[in-house]
Design a protein around this motif. Sequence first.
Motif, mmCIF file in Angstrom:
data_model
loop_
_atom_site.group_PDB
_atom_site.id
_atom_site.type_symbol
_atom_site.label_atom_id
_atom_site.label_comp_id
_atom_site.label_asym_id
_atom_site.label_seq_id
_atom_site.Cartn_x
_atom_site.Cartn_y
_atom_site.Cartn_z
ATOM 1 N N PRO A 30 24.533 -5.783 -8.313
ATOM 2 C CA PRO A 30 24.773 -6.350 -6.844
ATOM 3 C C PRO A 30 23.189 -6.325 -6.409
ATOM 4 O O PRO A 30 23.290 -6.125 -5.238
ATOM 5 C CB PRO A 30 26.135 -5.599 -6.263
ATOM 6 N N LEU A 31 23.044 -4.897 -6.989
ATOM 7 C CA LEU A 31 21.774 -4.550 -6.289
ATOM 8 C C LEU A 31 21.057 -2.906 -6.722
ATOM 9 O O LEU A 31 20.717 -2.482 -7.080
ATOM 10 C CB LEU A 31 22.135 -3.609 -4.782
ATOM 11 N N ASP A 32 19.890 -3.950 -7.865
ATOM 12 C CA ASP A 32 19.057 -3.416 -8.468
ATOM 13 C C ASP A 32 17.849 -3.038 -7.453
ATOM 14 O O ASP A 32 17.191 -3.764 -7.117
ATOM 15 C CB ASP A 32 19.132 -4.250 -10.210
ATOM 16 N N GLY A 33 17.237 -1.732 -7.526
ATOM 17 C CA GLY A 33 16.822 -1.060 -7.295
ATOM 18 C C GLY A 33 17.521 -0.299 -5.380
ATOM 19 O O GLY A 33 16.120 -0.887 -4.735
ATOM 20 N N THR A 92 17.499 2.687 -4.398
ATOM 21 C CA THR A 92 16.368 3.729 -3.949
ATOM 22 C C THR A 92 15.477 2.812 -3.418
ATOM 23 O O THR A 92 14.813 3.229 -2.074
ATOM 24 C CB THR A 92 15.956 4.502 -4.355
ATOM 25 N N ASN A 93 14.793 1.629 -3.505
ATOM 26 C CA ASN A 93 13.682 1.019 -2.875
ATOM 27 C C ASN A 93 14.319 0.330 -1.807
ATOM 28 O O ASN A 93 13.903 0.879 -0.216
ATOM 29 C CB ASN A 93 13.689 -0.195 -3.153
ATOM 30 N N PHE A 94 15.207 0.099 -1.868
ATOM 31 C CA PHE A 94 16.470 -0.917 -0.356
ATOM 32 C C PHE A 94 16.567 0.537 0.552
ATOM 33 O O PHE A 94 16.649 0.088 1.551
ATOM 34 C CB PHE A 94 17.912 -1.161 -0.818
ATOM 35 N N LEU A 95 16.780 1.910 -0.143
ATOM 36 C CA LEU A 95 16.975 2.986 0.738
ATOM 37 C C LEU A 95 15.765 3.639 1.640
ATOM 38 O O LEU A 95 15.808 3.169 2.608
ATOM 39 C CB LEU A 95 17.601 4.573 0.132
ATOM 40 N N HIS A 96 14.729 2.713 1.162
ATOM 41 C CA HIS A 96 12.917 3.761 1.592
ATOM 42 C C HIS A 96 12.765 2.137 2.857
ATOM 43 O O HIS A 96 11.897 2.481 2.841
ATOM 44 C CB HIS A 96 12.169 3.680 0.912
ATOM 45 N N GLY A 97 13.807 1.654 2.762
ATOM 46 C CA GLY A 97 13.420 -0.471 3.240
ATOM 47 C C GLY A 97 12.237 -1.095 2.699
ATOM 48 O O GLY A 97 11.308 -1.436 2.886
ATOM 49 N N ILE A 98 11.903 -0.270 0.996
ATOM 50 C CA ILE A 98 11.331 -1.386 0.399
ATOM 51 C C ILE A 98 11.465 -2.591 0.167
ATOM 52 O O ILE A 98 12.470 -2.760 -1.158
ATOM 53 C CB ILE A 98 11.026 -0.554 -0.968
ATOM 54 N N PRO A 99 11.214 -3.694 0.204
ATOM 55 C CA PRO A 99 11.493 -4.730 -0.377
ATOM 56 C C PRO A 99 11.128 -5.402 -1.892
ATOM 57 O O PRO A 99 10.201 -7.035 -2.168
ATOM 58 C CB PRO A 99 10.674 -6.315 0.780
ATOM 59 N N HIS A 100 11.737 -4.484 -2.612
ATOM 60 C CA HIS A 100 11.967 -4.780 -3.651
ATOM 61 C C HIS A 100 13.395 -4.252 -4.351
ATOM 62 O O HIS A 100 13.676 -3.277 -5.265
ATOM 63 C CB HIS A 100 10.901 -4.514 -4.685
ATOM 64 N N PHE A 101 14.276 -5.397 -4.339
ATOM 65 C CA PHE A 101 15.640 -4.623 -5.286
ATOM 66 C C PHE A 101 15.866 -6.585 -5.875
ATOM 67 O O PHE A 101 15.411 -7.611 -5.092
ATOM 68 C CB PHE A 101 15.764 -4.392 -3.964
ATOM 69 N N ALA A 102 16.856 -6.574 -6.006
ATOM 70 C CA ALA A 102 17.472 -8.074 -6.308
ATOM 71 C C ALA A 102 19.285 -7.897 -7.111
ATOM 72 O O ALA A 102 19.639 -6.612 -7.131
ATOM 73 C CB ALA A 102 16.841 -8.477 -8.399
ATOM 74 N N VAL A 103 19.554 -8.724 -6.714
ATOM 75 C CA VAL A 103 21.135 -8.997 -7.494
ATOM 76 C C VAL A 103 20.697 -9.749 -8.428
ATOM 77 O O VAL A 103 20.357 -10.958 -9.442
ATOM 78 C CB VAL A 103 21.620 -9.978 -6.241
ATOM 79 N N SER A 104 21.601 -8.996 -9.570
ATOM 80 C CA SER A 104 22.008 -9.191 -10.873
ATOM 81 C C SER A 104 22.440 -10.072 -11.048
ATOM 82 O O SER A 104 23.527 -9.352 -11.773
ATOM 83 C CB SER A 104 20.589 -9.067 -11.625
#
Length: 292
Positions: free
Chosen positions: A87-90, A92-104
């Motif tokens: 449901p949320l790959d990435g 750590t990115n999400f945790l830091h507000g980095i807009p590079h994550f995905a639903v798979s």
Amino acid sequence: MLHSAILNVMIKAAYRAGKSLKRDLGEVENLQVSLKGPRNFVTAADRRAEEIVRQELAKARPDYGFLGEEGGAHAGADKSHRWIVDPLDGTTNFLHGIPHFAVSIALERNGAIVAALTYNPANDELFVAERGKGAFLNDRRIRVAARQRLAEAVVACGLPHYGRGDLVLGRYEIAAAQQHYAGLRRFGAATLDLAWVAAGRFDAFWERDLLPWDLAAGMLLVREAGGFVSDLDGGDAVLSKGHVAAGNDTMHRELLRLIKEAGKEPAKETGKETGTGGLNVLQTAPAGRAQQ
């Protein structure tokens, strides 16, 4: 573009979960400057996204099994079909507000992945594939890059870190790649790394110690985009071994060769004294180092 009924179900689920994550991303960005911090909030966002996906998929196919990163495995009455969901790959990115994550989301039928989806809600990029029907990004057909020269290639990878993975082996693999490729990238979301290989943005990708939900959708995307995917021994046990290499025919073959050669190097260090110039010094991790 017209999609099959099953892919429409998957897209609807991903869009709903993505809407929730996009809203939560804004909250995470605000929490970065608070004393409370965002980690617990992100954990809740991850679980909420998986529940949204599970509910949407169950509405259309209530008998299918389900394997999710957060909720684990749930057997269904239909033993031949199973959803595999991250449901949320990435995270750590999400945790830091980095807009590079995905639903798979991937659909497994009798042990084979037959439909796949990777969606980044931060930029509304939707990668989809069905077995035998090609791969697409926002309804545009995609293909793996055609580059043949390693010196012109940009390659994605994972990075082992203290507390997880083989640091010594990882250093040798990265060193080998640095000697042959134009550039290495580590973006922190394996599902998107594979999707970007399928779209020709990366020429190849390798990583160790992944889990089925990190790999299932991306495997089909790459293959339907004309690429090759295997475990790091060149076999088809990607999901069970958790190691992956992907790229076009040449890039995939040469990447496997480099990884194999790099894997011989740690053995040469055996017997050397720690701290005398070998990489054995990396085997000792400082206490309390946080995992990514």
